[in-house]
Scaffold this active site. Structure first.
Site, PDB file in Angstrom:
ATOM      1  CB  SER A 170      30.626  10.220  54.730  1.00 25.94           C
ATOM      2  OG  SER A 170      30.333  11.489  54.146  1.00 25.94           O
ATOM      3  CE1 TYR A 183      32.991  12.365  58.846  1.00 25.76           C
ATOM      4  CE2 TYR A 183      32.744  13.077  56.568  1.00 25.76           C
ATOM      5  CZ  TYR A 183      32.229  12.460  57.690  1.00 25.76           C
ATOM      6  OH  TYR A 183      30.960  11.937  57.661  1.00 25.76           O
TER       7      TYR A 183
END
Length: 279
Positions: A170, A183
């Site tokens: 990401s 995350y």
């Protein structure tokens, strides 16, 4: 427009003859990846964790277009389950696995101040343990298989055809958003794991890379988060959100012979957002 799906073996496709496993392949980004791999000729094992409805729909679409697909269930926060899913994918593929896409992940929103160790581990185990264990298991298969569609160094070397592993990371690995501490940390670790694995597995013809998506559209996102969607569209030079098939296209490239000399690389797919100045 939904991506089309082609038969599993074709001389006109980039991945004809390959066997691929996509973790978390039943919805969202995973769906786009599985369909694009199949459209380029791969036989695709579609993994899901609990509910298999989405995964079965993806598999049905692949088969309806003449491709090969199977659904595999497993909790990838457990090492033995990771190994079982990889083993079953390879067995279904006739003893080979050419491409692994580690897409399974969790992205809850939670402030760091109130986060518990259990909260942290739930995200890190899903996003990182699965990457470690599935990659390790897949590499054991890839380093031994012969050269029948793989894209490694070839059977002439005496070490098998190798294969490709792609982690879905990401852009938050380097640009974390509020509420995503667990995350973002897990995705930063995924980047580091890919580079380390590229170093160690390269001798077996196994390439390891990452794809770092930006904001990917989903049904209802504009209604659920209108301000965020508006800000993203204003920030992205191409002026749109990403689509699951955009990530699928990146995975096709990295699994194909076009990327035979690409390893340890992070391919950012974010519509140019990362190019914007932060000052």
């Amino acid at each position: 427009m939904s991506p089309s799906v082609s038969p599993s073996v074709s001389s006109a496709t980039l991945l004809g003859g390959q066997v691929a496993l996509v973790t978390g392949g039943g919805g969202g980004i995973g769906r786009g990846i599985a369909l694009r791999l199949a459209a380029e000729g791969a036989a695709v094992a579609v993994h899901c964790r609990t509910s298999d409805e989405g995964a079965r729909e993806v598999a049905a679409r692949i088969e309806a277009s003449g491709g090969r697909a199977v659904v595999l269930r497993g909790d990838l926060t457990a090492e033995d389950e990771c190994r079982r899913v990889v083993r079953e994918a390879a067995e279904w593929g006739g003893g080979r696995l050419d491409a692994l896409v580690n897409n399974a992940g969790a992205q809850p929103v939670q402030e760091l101040a109130g986060m518990t160790v259990a909260d942290w581990r739930a995200v890190v185990d899903t996003n990182l343990l699965s990457v470690f264990a599935c990659t390790q298991a897949a590499a054991e298969v890839m380093r031994e298989q012969d050269d029948q569609g793989g894209i490694g160094v070839g059977s002439g070397s005496g070490i098998g055809s190798g294969g490709s592993v792609t982690h879905i990371a990401s852009i938050e690995a380097g640009h974390p958003a509020p509420g995503h501490a667990h995350y973002s940390a897990s995705k930063a670790a995924v980047l580091a794991h890919a580079r380390s694995a590229a170093l160690e597995y390269g001798q077996y013809g196994i390439r390891v890379n990452t794809v770092s998506p930006g904001l990917i559209d989903r049904e209802g996102l504009a209604d659920d988060w209108p301000e965020g969607v508006r800000r993203w569209q204003q920030a992205a030079p191409v002026r749109r959100l990403g689509r699951p098939e955009d990530i699928g296209d990146a995975c096709v490239f990295l699994a194909s012979r076009l990327a035979s000399w690409v390893s340890g690389h992070d391919l950012v797919v974010d519509g140019g957002v990362s190019a914007r100045p932060t000052w």
